[in-house]
Design an enzyme around this catalytic site. Structure first.
Site, PDB file in Angstrom:
ATOM      1  CG  ASP A 207      -1.939   1.009   1.316  1.00  0.00           C
ATOM      2  OD1 ASP A 207      -2.828   0.951   0.461  1.00  0.00           O
ATOM      3  OD2 ASP A 207      -1.904   1.885   2.204  1.00  0.00           O
ATOM      4  CD  GLU A 264      -2.183   2.118  -3.549  1.00  0.00           C
ATOM      5  OE1 GLU A 264      -3.240   2.722  -3.741  1.00  0.00           O
ATOM      6  OE2 GLU A 264      -1.481   2.341  -2.540  1.00  0.00           O
TER       7      GLU A 264
END
Ligand code: NOJ
Length: 539
Positions: A207, A264
């Protein structure tokens, strides 16, 4: 799949709270996912990625982790996670878990200890604690904004009521940013990686992978932040992030099997993004430029060529994606007047997408994507052609974007609505009691799995056929060769397959000597109509 499975795998994203609920509380859970493993294996995907299931106060639906080594009771417990990994593996599916290293929850013990230990303590070094500017420290240390809206800093108050230091949070106030220049943070995460690698996971989706390192001195930066922009600025894509991924790669490589990392990272320049994919760093990174592309043939050709070239230069595959839990589903995005334009959610007062047109384009976009070499991510429900819920009542919204933008950006709840499994069951079969944490729109009934299962022409049938053909023809490990197709046609060969997508153009003749293997809508004659993709083979 090739030996290095991550090079060409199709990975299915599960958003645990919205996939399948086994307990009846209206929230999906790990036992619910376990029950659906046969469905996923039958769909023909190679792997699953699960959005966070860790202990969390759920200020950002689990992207605010309070303990990286515990499962939130909403979803089950560690034995469920072990069972899920084992069941997926037994069905031939790899398992990728979400890793959230940029920030913790403010309820994580590290943050609590840092608050308690006070200014100047080693505990505080794990986060970005700073004194404020101004005579009494009443101004934040710099002018950074939160991605969800509002200020990027919050000031602590000590128990006796005196104002204290400020801490940085690029996201919600309950998501304090970790300071990755501190060895203590790096060591703590080495342990988290090992914890999950020891439990058998095959990879991590990282993330905010471009956010871990902040520029020295935290210089001011005036621009608004948005989750979906190719972000630049002193908080994004700093060169120091690469040391972190080199360190992680060494850990992954010390394990058996092909464990992998997917970034990401909302980095606009494909060459900058490819730096994350150098041989001693991460394995793959989501190609958000492809996701963000307007519905327009020349720009598809351009984005495909540019991203593949950048990735090839470092020996990495390209990772295609059209939907996830942060964006309007591609059915809805492509049904807008300006098809493909990005949005931070739609509310009842906004332009409503045309879901019929959107679905037609979405099916065409998916067939284009699944024919491209590289790996691909699917987001739960896209195999059903689900649109977003674009008329959710505002009082049910939970995304912090809605609150922190002062109710101006609806946010991401519309793409996170529970899955419809069975048209005639309460809650469309999502939960045994019919409860669903967000209401499903009426349109989901006709799109339920049991309606589409085995139905000729259904979106589910199309996905199954495309995934089987992609696997059978090894398209994921193939080579792309461009074919001239005309202004509004994206056309390429991949091995034995010729792929043509007509984007908003007039109908075009299909080439002679080819037979239709798959098409995103039924064809009439040897003609490719608008907003349609075909896979052709030589007759
Ligand atoms: C990206 C995640 O996909 C999103 O859902 C989350 O809100 C932010 N990172 C912050 O963790």
């Amino acid at each position: 799949m090739t030996a290095e499975w991550w090079r060409d795998a199709v990975i299915y994203q599960i958003y645990p709270r919205s996939f399948a609920d086994s307990t009846g509380d209206g929230y999906g859970d790990l036992p619910g996912i376990i029950e659906k493993i046969p469905y996923l294996a039958g769909l023909g995907v190679d792997a699953i990625w699960m959005s966070p299931f860790y202990r969390s106060p759920m200020a950002d639906a689990g992207y605010d982790v309070a303990d990286y080594e515990e499962i939130d009771p909403l979803f089950g417990d560690l034995s469920d996670a072990d069972r899920l990994i084992a069941t997926a593996h037994a069905a031939g599916l790899k398992v990728v878990v979400d890793l959230v290293p940029n920030h913790t929850s403010d309820e994580h013990r590290w943050f609590r200890a840092a608050v308690a230990a006070g200014p100047g303590s080693p505990e505080r070094e794990m986060y970005h604690f700073h004194d404020g500017r101004g005579e009494h420290g009443e101004l934040p240390p710099n002018n950074w904004k939160s991605v969800f809206g509002g200020a990027g800093w919050t000031r602590l108050t000590s128990p006796d009521g005196t104002p204290e230091q400020w801490y940085l949070h690029l996201f919600d106030v309950k998501q304090p940013d970790l300071d990755w220049s501190t060895e203590r943070v790096r060591e703590a995460f080495d342990g988290v990686l090992r914890f999950w690698l020891d439990r058998g996971v095959d990879g991590f989706r990282v993330d905010v992978a471009h956010g871990l390192i902040k520029a020295d001195g935290l210089p001011d930066f005036d621009e608004e932040q948005s989750l979906l922009d190719g972000q630049s600025g002193p908080m994004w894509d700093q060169d120091g992030v690469h040391d972190v991924y080199r360190r992680w790669r060494r850990i992954l490589d010390s394990y058996d099997g092909d464990r992998s990392l997917v970034a990401e990272a909302w980095v606009a320049d494909p060459k900058r993004l490819a730096l994350y994919l150098r041989p001693d760093e991460m394995h793959t990174a989501f190609n958000f430029q492809f996701l963000d592309n307007p519905w327009d043939a020349p720009s598809y050709r351009e984005v495909i060529a540019a991203t593949m070239a950048a990735d090839e230069a470092v020996g990495a595959p390209t990772t295609w994606v059209l939907s996830n839990h942060d964006v309007l589903r591609h059915v809805s995005r492509l049904g807008l007047a300006e098809p493909g334009s990005s949005h931070e959610g739609l509310g009842a007062g906004d332009e409503q997408p045309d879901n019929v047109v959107g679905l037609r384009r979405a099916r065409a976009a998916t067939l284009m994507m699944l024919a491209l070499p590289g790996s691909a991510y699917l987001y739960q429900g896209e195999e059903l052609g689900l649109p977003d819920h674009t008329t959710l009542p505002d009082d049910l919204r939970q995304d912090p974007t809605w609150f922190r933008s002062e109710f101006t950006k609806p946010g991401r709840d519309g793409c996170r609505v529970p899955m419809p499994w069975a048209a005639e069951e309460p809650g469309l079969g999502f939960s045994p009691t019919g409860r669903t944490w967000l209401p499903q729109p009426d349109s989901y009934r006709g799109l339920a799995v049991d309606v589409q299962d085995g139905a000729p022409g259904s979106t589910l049938t199309l996905y199954r056929a495309a995934l089987a053909a992609r696997r059978g023809l090894a398209l994921g490990s193939g080579e792309l060769a461009w074919v001239p197709g005309g202004e509004s046609v994206v056309a390429f060969d991949n091995g034995p397959v010729r792929v043509m997508t007509n984007v908003l153009g007039a109908p075009v003749e299909l080439p002679e000597g080819y037979e239709v293997l798959l098409s995103s809508v039924p064809l009439h004659g040897h003609v490719l109509p608008t907003d349609t993709t075909v896979w052709l083979t030589r007759g």
